[in-house]
Design a protein around this motif. Structure first.
Motif, PDB file in Angstrom:
ATOM      1  N   GLU A 191       0.815  -1.208   0.000  1.00 28.11           N
ATOM      2  CA  GLU A 191       0.000   0.000   0.000  1.00 28.11           C
ATOM      3  C   GLU A 191       0.855   1.267   0.000  1.00 28.11           C
ATOM      4  N   GLY A 192       2.136   1.185   0.385  1.00 25.13           N
ATOM      5  CA  GLY A 192       3.016   2.355   0.421  1.00 25.13           C
ATOM      6  C   GLY A 192       4.392   2.003  -0.124  1.00 25.13           C
ATOM      7  N   GLY A 193       5.336   2.936   0.091  1.00 24.93           N
ATOM      8  CA  GLY A 193       6.706   2.680  -0.342  1.00 24.93           C
ATOM      9  C   GLY A 193       7.014   3.152  -1.732  1.00 24.93           C
ATOM     10  N   ARG A 194       6.056   3.857  -2.349  1.00 27.80           N
ATOM     11  CA  ARG A 194       6.286   4.303  -3.722  1.00 27.80           C
ATOM     12  C   ARG A 194       6.593   5.802  -3.813  1.00 27.80           C
ATOM     13  N   GLY A 195       6.567   6.494  -2.670  1.00 28.19           N
ATOM     14  CA  GLY A 195       6.743   7.937  -2.700  1.00 28.19           C
ATOM     15  C   GLY A 195       8.111   8.361  -3.218  1.00 28.19           C
ATOM     16  N   LEU A 196       9.182   7.856  -2.606  1.00 27.12           N
ATOM     17  CA  LEU A 196      10.522   8.249  -3.040  1.00 27.12           C
ATOM     18  C   LEU A 196      10.842   7.712  -4.428  1.00 27.12           C
ATOM     19  N   TYR A 197      10.267   6.582  -4.762  1.00 28.54           N
ATOM     20  CA  TYR A 197      10.457   6.068  -6.128  1.00 28.54           C
ATOM     21  C   TYR A 197       9.863   7.040  -7.137  1.00 28.54           C
ATOM     22  N   LEU A 198       8.706   7.589  -6.783  1.00 29.45           N
ATOM     23  CA  LEU A 198       8.068   8.573  -7.667  1.00 29.45           C
ATOM     24  C   LEU A 198       8.928   9.837  -7.757  1.00 29.45           C
ATOM     25  N   VAL A 199       9.477  10.272  -6.616  1.00 32.64           N
ATOM     26  CA  VAL A 199      10.365  11.456  -6.610  1.00 32.64           C
ATOM     27  C   VAL A 199      11.564  11.227  -7.518  1.00 32.64           C
ATOM     28  N   ALA A 200      12.149  10.046  -7.424  1.00 36.41           N
ATOM     29  CA  ALA A 200      13.332   9.745  -8.238  1.00 36.41           C
ATOM     30  C   ALA A 200      13.002   9.745  -9.728  1.00 36.41           C
ATOM     31  N   GLN A 201      11.775   9.321 -10.078  1.00 37.28           N
ATOM     32  CA  GLN A 201      11.395   9.265 -11.481  1.00 37.28           C
ATOM     33  C   GLN A 201      11.063  10.644 -12.046  1.00 37.28           C
ATOM     34  N   LEU A 202      10.500  11.509 -11.216  1.00 37.33           N
ATOM     35  CA  LEU A 202      10.060  12.810 -11.699  1.00 37.33           C
ATOM     36  C   LEU A 202      11.174  13.845 -11.729  1.00 37.33           C
ATOM     37  N   SER A 203      12.218  13.675 -10.942  1.00 37.75           N
ATOM     38  CA  SER A 203      13.282  14.683 -10.836  1.00 37.75           C
ATOM     39  C   SER A 203      14.530  14.241 -11.595  1.00 37.75           C
ATOM     40  N   GLY A 204      15.344  15.247 -11.937  1.00 40.25           N
ATOM     41  CA  GLY A 204      16.617  14.939 -12.563  1.00 40.25           C
ATOM     42  C   GLY A 204      17.574  14.285 -11.588  1.00 40.25           C
ATOM     43  N   ARG A 205      17.625  14.785 -10.382  1.00 45.10           N
ATOM     44  CA  ARG A 205      18.375  14.170  -9.302  1.00 45.10           C
ATOM     45  C   ARG A 205      17.758  14.598  -7.985  1.00 45.10           C
ATOM     46  N   TRP A 206      18.010  13.830  -6.947  1.00 42.86           N
ATOM     47  CA  TRP A 206      17.442  14.138  -5.641  1.00 42.86           C
ATOM     48  C   TRP A 206      18.406  13.616  -4.575  1.00 42.86           C
TER      49      TRP A 206
END
Length: 799
Positions: A766-781
């Motif tokens: 149900e969770g654990g996808r937030g930072l994965y989404l951040v990594a996909q949407l940004s150039g770097r993080w």
């Protein structure tokens, strides 16, 4: 008649025990007759005084005249006639005597044959010395006229006694006796102090075309009463000994003057500098092209078509108005003696150099120059070391009249062998240095990265391959500035430098504070970074890095604050826009690998337009001045900057005179910028899940203000995930910030020190996808920790 003792050691009437004494003048007339002479020959004095001595001394069929050439031998054993007519066998000693009028008279001492005692032995010794010994002996009177000389001595063979006896020595040997020798002769006459084994050069009468070196000893001759009779000059030709000693001196000179550097060209220049003028009038060194590049030719002889490049040339003053080939010029064709030397690797001697058609065909330029300079003798020596051919050395004589000899060729070959070893050492160093510089170049930044925090100017000259620099963009529009130095030279230093630079870039990407970064770097050098890691003492690259120094600075263009730390490195110098120069008080941490952390930091706020100077210690420390003088020159230039930052950098380098191309120097100048207030937007949000909607609205309005509506959707998604994550784990307020720089930066700061972890969620999670989404949407993080929590940031490229 002079009252001096005669050379036999007796006065009138006192020579009975030694023989009969009489004196004749320069015409052979008896002027003195002793009682011993009357007893031996039977003639009373009144019968012989005023008569020619030949009447008394003639044997059967002989004529003995003291004025004849036999007198110069001074010892004879003729027969004389007694008054009664009986023929007597006697020994005769004849000595020159100066009369009161200055004429040369002769003292004659007659010794009956068979008498025992000193005179016979003395006569034999004197005869052997004057007729057989190679030692040069000359007896001079007080006026430096030649009274006697050894006829067998080198340099005077062939001289006739009746031509030179009584003449001044300078007239007899004008090529040997000069003003300096004549002053020495008179000084011995005046003082009585002998001169022992003094070297003197001259051209003797028997060989006027060649210069000889003599070892000369001078002694004053005195009678028993102390009266000065003249001088005894003893000399021997030491040309061979002098030449051998000169050869040893040349080789000794070569051992100290050749090979002082590890540069092929300089070593070749040192070789010709030793050879001219001591060995030759012209010396030339030609080196194979690949040797100059540091490469090693195949062992053994080389092709006659090998490419030789002029590496060094020297001639005596006035020997040449020009050269056949300038230094650096290629010679593709050369005469047979040169080709043969390369083929069999044996030195060549051309005693009498003749420019024939073969020279004109194969090396017309050199042939023409040889004609013009009058070069008449040539030696060609191969330069070989460790089985490989490096080049050729050629030596010419122009002004020196004597041709080269075989012994000089052997000496020159030895000189060439010593120089070749130094040239090969320089070649091997050149090869390693070139490889190290290529490696270093590949490990250093190929270009400085784009960033808006500072303007950068750089000066980097490194022969040791151990100095480095870096400009590293960091999160939040910040930038890190790095300058470091690894001790040592060559490949090991370059490898250690590359390893440290990679480590710094890796640690900087983790947004570590400067002191923490240096501590981790020290762990890497000492081998303590991981369990079971090899120690620096067993790891060559880490061992090379022990003692490395580094300065690390982080500048934030938003807050205009700069944080600095250093490990055994000079502190930076900062100049304000108004020209006020200061050295910040940065804690002097230990060099890397010394095992004495921790490291301290210094944080200060600096004005926009200030200049930071980071440099290696070699910039301010040279061989002829202390660091304070160099630092004073640096501060002076920084206090009076030029409009262009690179011009200021170049002015600093010029001011640090006398820097040479061999100095390893890094100078990094950074002129600070500041982001405008309208480039940054920040909000503080309460720790409440409902504020996520407010955060998205604030973000949308700010992007509209900046005209970045294209990024609105993705940025709202990023803000939602970051703020939600912060509220979930933090306890206090959450701070959101947007930065419009070269990228769009979204930051969320909270008071939690829990680091987020990116993981791959399963389909049923149900969770654990937030930072994965951040990594996909940004150039770097990434995440950086602060004193009161952490900041999670993400960057997007601008439209």
């Amino acid at each position: 008649m002079s009252t001096r003792d005669d050379p036999a050691g007796c006065r009138d009437g006192s020579g009975a025990a030694q023989g009969a004494r009489l004196v004749v003048d320069d015409h052979g007339v008896v002027v003195e007759w002793s009682s011993q002479a009357q007893a031996l020959l039977g003639y009373p004095a009144e019968e012989v005084l005023g008569r020619r001595v030949s009447v008394l001394l003639n044997g059967p069929g002989e004529r003995t005249d003291p004025g004849a050439s036999e007198v110069r031998g001074a010892v004879a054993e003729p027969a004389v006639r007694h008054r009664s007519g009986q023929v007597l066998e006697v020994g005769i000693q004849i000595w020159p005597t100066v009369s009161e009028g200055g004429a040369v008279w002769w003292t004659v001492l007659l010794t009956p044959e068979g008498d025992s005692g000193g005179p016979s032995i003395d006569s034999a010794v004197l005869r052997a010395v004057l007729t057989q010994s190679p030692l040069g002996l000359q007896v001079l009177d007080p006026d430096l006229r030649l009274m006697r000389f050894s006829a067998a001595a080198p340099g005077v063979r062939g001289l006739l006694g009746d031509e030179v006896i009584g003449r001044p020595l300078r007239e007899v040997a004008p090529g040997v006796v000069d003003d300096a020798l004549e002053r020495m002769l008179r000084d011995v006459l005046d003082t009585g102090r002998p001169v022992i084994d003094v070297e003197h050069a001259g051209r003797p009468p028997s060989d006027p075309d060649h210069e000889h070196i003599y070892s000369v000893s001078l002694y004053r001759l005195q009678d028993r009463a102390g009266g000065v009779l003249g001088l005894l000059a003893a000399s021997t030709d030491i040309c061979e000994r002098h030449r051998a000693r000169a050869g040893l001196d040349l080789l000794l000179d070569a051992s100290t003057r050749i090979g002082t550097t590890l540069d092929v060209g300089t070593t070749c220049e040192e070789l010709v500098g030793v050879a001219v003028p001591g060995l030759a009038d012209i010396a030339v060194v030609d080196i194979l092209d690949e040797v100059l590049e540091g490469k090693a030719p195949q062992p053994g002889p080389v092709s006659s078509h090998a490419v030789l490049r002029r590496a060094a040339f020297k001639s005596t003053e006035g020997a040449l108005a020009s050269v056949a080939y300038r230094v650096g010029e290629v010679n593709l064709s050369y005469p047979r003696s040169f080709r043969d030397c390369l083929a069999d690797l044996r030195p060549r001697l051309v005693q009498h150099l003749e420019i024939d058609s073969e020279w004109a065909v194969h090396d017309a330029r050199r042939a023409e120059l040889i004609r013009r300079t009058g070069a008449h003798s040539l030696m060609v020596v191969p330069l070989t070391a460790r089985g490989i051919v490096l080049g050729l050395a050629s030596f010419y004589r122009t002004a020196t009249p004597d041709p080269f000899e075989e012994d000089i060729l052997a000496l020159t070959a030895d000189l060439g062998a010593r120089a070749a070893l130094c040239i090969d050492n320089a070649r091997r160093y050149t090869r390693e240095r070139t490889a190290a510089l290529i490696l270093r170049s590949s490990l250093l930044p190929q270009a400085l990265p784009d960033q808006n925090a500072v303007d950068v100017a750089l000066h980097h000259v490194s022969t040791a391959a151990g100095d480095w620099y870096d400009v590293i963009p960091l999160s939040g529009a910040r930038v890190a500035l790095v300058v470091g130095h690894v001790p040592g030279h060559g490949m090991a230093a370059a490898a250690a430098m590359g390893q440290l630079r990679v480590a710094i870039n890796t640690l900087a990407a983790q947004d570590l504070a400067p002191d923490e970064l240096l501590a981790d770097l020290d762990d890497l050098v000492t081998g303590a970074a991981g369990r079971g890691a090899p120690s620096a003492r067993t790891h060559p690259t880490r061992e090379q890095a022990i003692g490395a120094t580094c300065v690390y600075a982080v500048y934030d263009p938003i807050s205009r604050r700069c944080t600095l730390a250093r490990a055994g490195h000079p502190a930076p110098v900062i100049a304000s826009p108004q020209g006020v120069v200061a050295v910040p008080d940065v804690p002097a941490g230990p060099a890397l690998g010394s095992g004495r952390p921790p490291y301290g930091t210094s944080e200060l706020e600096i004005s926009e337009g200030s200049t930071l100077a980071l440099f290696t210690s070699s910039l301010v420390t040279t061989h002829d001045c202390d660091p304070q003088q160099g630092l004073t020159r640096l501060r002076h230039v920084l206090g009076n900057p030029l409009p262009a930052l690179q011009d200021t950098c170049d002015a600093i380098i010029r001011a640090q005179h006398p820097l040479t191309p061999d100095n390893d120097v890094v100078l990094l100048l950074a002129r600070t910028r500041a982001l405008a207030a309208d480039q940054v937007a920040s909000w503080t949000l309460p720790n409440d899940p409902s504020v996520v909607t407010d955060a998205r609205s604030l973000t949308s309005r700010q992007l509209a203000t900046w005209g970045m509506q294209e990024l609105d959707f993705t940025t709202q998604l990023l803000v939602s995930e970051l703020v939600t994550n912060a509220i979930r784990y933090a306890t206090g307020p959450v701070r959101q910030r947007l930065i419009r720089d070269r990228t769009l930066i979204c930051e969320v700061t909270d008071d939690s020190s829990t680091a987020p972890h990116l993981r791959q969620a399963d389909l049923a999670d149900e969770g654990g996808r937030g930072l994965y989404l951040v990594a996909q949407l940004s150039g770097r993080w990434g995440t950086r920790f602060t004193a009161r929590g952490k900041t999670i940031w993400a960057e997007q490229a601008l439209p």
